[in-house]
Design an enzyme around this catalytic site. Structure first.
Site, PDB file in Angstrom:
ATOM      1  N   HIS A 188       3.638   1.740  -1.781  1.00  0.00           N
ATOM      2  CA  HIS A 188       3.880   1.997  -3.208  1.00  0.00           C
ATOM      3  C   HIS A 188       2.592   2.463  -3.900  1.00  0.00           C
ATOM      4  O   HIS A 188       2.615   3.369  -4.741  1.00  0.00           O
ATOM      5  CB  HIS A 188       4.365   0.726  -3.903  1.00  0.00           C
ATOM      6  CG  HIS A 188       5.619   0.133  -3.348  1.00  0.00           C
ATOM      7  ND1 HIS A 188       5.662  -1.102  -2.740  1.00  0.00           N
ATOM      8  CD2 HIS A 188       6.893   0.605  -3.320  1.00  0.00           C
ATOM      9  CE1 HIS A 188       6.903  -1.368  -2.374  1.00  0.00           C
ATOM     10  NE2 HIS A 188       7.667  -0.358  -2.700  1.00  0.00           N
TER      11      HIS A 188
ATOM     12  N   VAL B  67       2.863   5.217   4.728  1.00  0.00           N
ATOM     13  CA  VAL B  67       1.638   4.427   4.885  1.00  0.00           C
ATOM     14  C   VAL B  67       1.934   3.316   5.895  1.00  0.00           C
ATOM     15  O   VAL B  67       2.987   2.670   5.836  1.00  0.00           O
ATOM     16  CB  VAL B  67       1.200   3.833   3.531  1.00  0.00           C
ATOM     17  CG1 VAL B  67      -0.029   2.953   3.694  1.00  0.00           C
ATOM     18  CG2 VAL B  67       0.942   4.950   2.528  1.00  0.00           C
TER      19      VAL B  67
ATOM     20  N   LYS C  73       4.557   0.188   6.455  1.00  0.00           N
ATOM     21  CA  LYS C  73       4.521  -0.850   5.418  1.00  0.00           C
ATOM     22  C   LYS C  73       5.896  -0.927   4.762  1.00  0.00           C
ATOM     23  O   LYS C  73       6.517   0.107   4.483  1.00  0.00           O
ATOM     24  CB  LYS C  73       3.502  -0.487   4.341  1.00  0.00           C
ATOM     25  CG  LYS C  73       2.093  -0.344   4.863  1.00  0.00           C
ATOM     26  CD  LYS C  73       1.204  -1.420   4.341  1.00  0.00           C
ATOM     27  CE  LYS C  73      -0.211  -1.202   4.830  1.00  0.00           C
ATOM     28  NZ  LYS C  73      -1.043  -2.395   4.639  1.00  0.00           N
ATOM     29  N   SER C  74       6.353  -2.147   4.556  1.00  0.00           N
ATOM     30  CA  SER C  74       7.648  -2.346   3.913  1.00  0.00           C
ATOM     31  C   SER C  74       7.673  -3.719   3.268  1.00  0.00           C
ATOM     32  O   SER C  74       7.114  -4.679   3.804  1.00  0.00           O
ATOM     33  CB  SER C  74       8.764  -2.253   4.960  1.00  0.00           C
ATOM     34  OG  SER C  74       9.971  -2.765   4.438  1.00  0.00           O
TER      35      SER C  74
ATOM     36  N   GLN D  71      22.994  -0.616  -4.977  1.00  0.00           N
ATOM     37  CA  GLN D  71      22.703   0.007  -3.681  1.00  0.00           C
ATOM     38  C   GLN D  71      22.707  -0.998  -2.538  1.00  0.00           C
ATOM     39  O   GLN D  71      22.359  -0.643  -1.416  1.00  0.00           O
ATOM     40  CB  GLN D  71      21.391   0.787  -3.741  1.00  0.00           C
ATOM     41  CG  GLN D  71      20.149  -0.059  -3.876  1.00  0.00           C
ATOM     42  CD  GLN D  71      18.921   0.785  -4.185  1.00  0.00           C
ATOM     43  OE1 GLN D  71      18.803   1.364  -5.249  1.00  0.00           O
ATOM     44  NE2 GLN D  71      17.999   0.858  -3.251  1.00  0.00           N
TER      45      GLN D  71
ATOM     46  N   GLU E 196       0.819  -1.230   0.000  1.00  0.00           N
ATOM     47  CA  GLU E 196       0.000   0.000   0.000  1.00  0.00           C
ATOM     48  C   GLU E 196       0.847   1.272   0.000  1.00  0.00           C
ATOM     49  O   GLU E 196       0.374   2.320  -0.426  1.00  0.00           O
ATOM     50  CB  GLU E 196      -0.962   0.030   1.200  1.00  0.00           C
ATOM     51  CG  GLU E 196      -2.195  -0.842   1.035  1.00  0.00           C
ATOM     52  CD  GLU E 196      -1.948  -2.280   1.461  1.00  0.00           C
ATOM     53  OE1 GLU E 196      -0.753  -2.645   1.676  1.00  0.00           O
ATOM     54  OE2 GLU E 196      -2.916  -3.038   1.574  1.00  0.00           O
TER      55      GLU E 196
HETATM   56  P1  AMP Z   1      11.194   0.494  -2.336  1.00  0.00           P
HETATM   57  O1  AMP Z   1      10.497  -0.408  -3.306  1.00  0.00           O
HETATM   58  O2  AMP Z   1      11.205  -0.023  -0.933  1.00  0.00           O
HETATM   59  O3  AMP Z   1      12.525   0.979  -2.835  1.00  0.00           O
HETATM   60  O4  AMP Z   1      10.284   1.799  -2.243  1.00  0.00           O
HETATM   61  C1  AMP Z   1       9.922   2.510  -3.407  1.00  0.00           C
HETATM   62  C2  AMP Z   1       9.316   3.821  -2.990  1.00  0.00           C
HETATM   63  O5  AMP Z   1       8.175   3.581  -2.158  1.00  0.00           O
HETATM   64  C3  AMP Z   1      10.278   4.682  -2.158  1.00  0.00           C
HETATM   65  O6  AMP Z   1      10.129   6.042  -2.538  1.00  0.00           O
HETATM   66  C4  AMP Z   1       9.808   4.441  -0.749  1.00  0.00           C
HETATM   67  O7  AMP Z   1      10.102   5.507   0.127  1.00  0.00           O
HETATM   68  C5  AMP Z   1       8.312   4.308  -0.961  1.00  0.00           C
HETATM   69  N1  AMP Z   1       7.710   3.578   0.168  1.00  0.00           N
HETATM   70  C6  AMP Z   1       8.089   2.380   0.681  1.00  0.00           C
HETATM   71  N2  AMP Z   1       7.344   2.060   1.757  1.00  0.00           N
HETATM   72  C7  AMP Z   1       6.484   3.102   1.943  1.00  0.00           C
HETATM   73  C8  AMP Z   1       5.459   3.390   2.901  1.00  0.00           C
HETATM   74  N3  AMP Z   1       5.177   2.541   3.880  1.00  0.00           N
HETATM   75  N4  AMP Z   1       4.788   4.549   2.782  1.00  0.00           N
HETATM   76  C9  AMP Z   1       5.079   5.431   1.782  1.00  0.00           C
HETATM   77  N5  AMP Z   1       6.026   5.215   0.852  1.00  0.00           N
HETATM   78  C10 AMP Z   1       6.726   4.073   0.924  1.00  0.00           C
END
Ligand code: AMP
Length: 281
Positions: free
Chosen positions: A37, A176, A184-185, A61, A35
């Site tokens: 993303h 989020v 969320k992660s 990275q 959510e």
């Molecule tokens: P990632 O796929 O983890 O590299 O994240 C891609 C993008 O989504 C980055 O700009 C993150 O900061 C954003 N993102 C990841 N988790 C969240 C979250 N829980 N709430 C808002 N944005 C997020």
């Protein structure tokens, strides 16, 4: 939704749309969409004619002992989520497409990275700005969407955009969270059942810190001590608990202006980060 794996093909598709006056919103991710993303995609959908989502787990990275190989990936599920969320182009390049040979030129971040994740993950932000520079050049969006969960990344990308004169507006999207407060992660899937319960302590301790500040506690050492105490109740290992000015990321002893309280906590298979950005004025 079109799925495109070649940089040249994406560039050509988008170029003809731009000639016809269409605005492009870009959401770079590493996939395994959730959510957080989706919120970025939704904002891009509202503000632009065309939404481009990239999914690329960028080897540059990740450090040698980090989770590049095990980072969660599920492109079929991501495709359905992207379609449902209103993405027009899903850019899904291979590592060979992005780095056909070892890059001769890469970007280096000189400031804001000797703290927090930059300190704990040497070279991480150099890898981030290198891939984001490439993606910006391929997509050439009007707007790019980044989540504040990765607040240091947002600070670094602001510098990248201004230092390299990218004509791109960075849109910052608030974090989020799950119902219980956990940010969320994609890495949350690596938590076991007990760690998942304990992980709530991260957002809880950020809220506790906010309450302390609202009640007049401005001494950052005292606040950090309390956060450390809360996090030490979990089985996680504290990577850092810091309070810095934001977006400058300079240490502060006394709460003032705009600041960030940032936490990184390592569980057995997942290193989680979260933060609170807050301003007294
Ligand atoms: P990632 O796929 O983890 O590299 O994240 C891609 C993008 O989504 C980055 O700009 C993150 O900061 C954003 N993102 C990841 N988790 C969240 C979250 N829980 N709430 C808002 N944005 C997020």
């Amino acid at each position: 939704m079109k799925i495109i794996k070649s940089s040249k093909a994406l560039y050509d598709e988008l170029n003809s749309l731009k000639i016809n006056g269409k605005s492009i919103g870009f959401v770079p991710t590493m996939g395994y969409l959730h959510e957080g993303h989706i919120e970025l995609i939704k904002q891009a959908r509202v503000q632009n004619d065309i939404v481009v989502l990239s999914i690329f787990v960028n080897p540059l990275q990740f450090g040698p002992n980090e989770d590049f190989d095990t980072y969660p990936r599920d492109i079929d599920r991501d495709e359905s989520i992207a379609v449902e969320s209103g993405v027009d182009f899903l850019f899904y390049p291979s590592v060979d497409e992005m780095y056909p040979s070892k890059p001769t030129v890469t970007a280096v971040v000189n400031d804001k990275t000797n703290v927090l994740c930059g300190k704990m993950r040497p070279g991480h932000f150099d890898g981030v700005v290198t891939v984001v520079t490439k993606l910006f050049n391929i997509v050439q969006p009007q707007r790019a969407y980044f989540g504040l969960k990765d607040a240091q990344q947002v600070a670094v990308i602001h510098s990248l955009i201004s230092d390299f004169n990218f004509p791109i507006e960075l849109v910052e999207v608030p974090t989020v969270r799950e119902k219980d407060g956990l940010a969320k992660s994609s890495r949350n899937v690596f938590l076991d059942a007990n760690e998942r319960i304990e992980a709530v302590e991260i957002s809880r301790s950020l809220n506790m810190a906010k309450n302390m500040i609202d009640n007049g506690q401005y001494n950052t050492s005292v606040i950090k001590d309390e956060i450390n105490k809360s996090l030490n109740k979990t089985s996680g290992k504290i990577d850092y608990v810091e309070i810095y000015s934001y977006p400058e990321l300079k240490e502060i002893n006394h709460i003032e202006g705009k600041f960030i309280i940032a936490i990184a906590l390592k569980f057995s298979k997942a290193r989680l980060i979260d933060n609170l950005i807050y301003s007294l004025n």
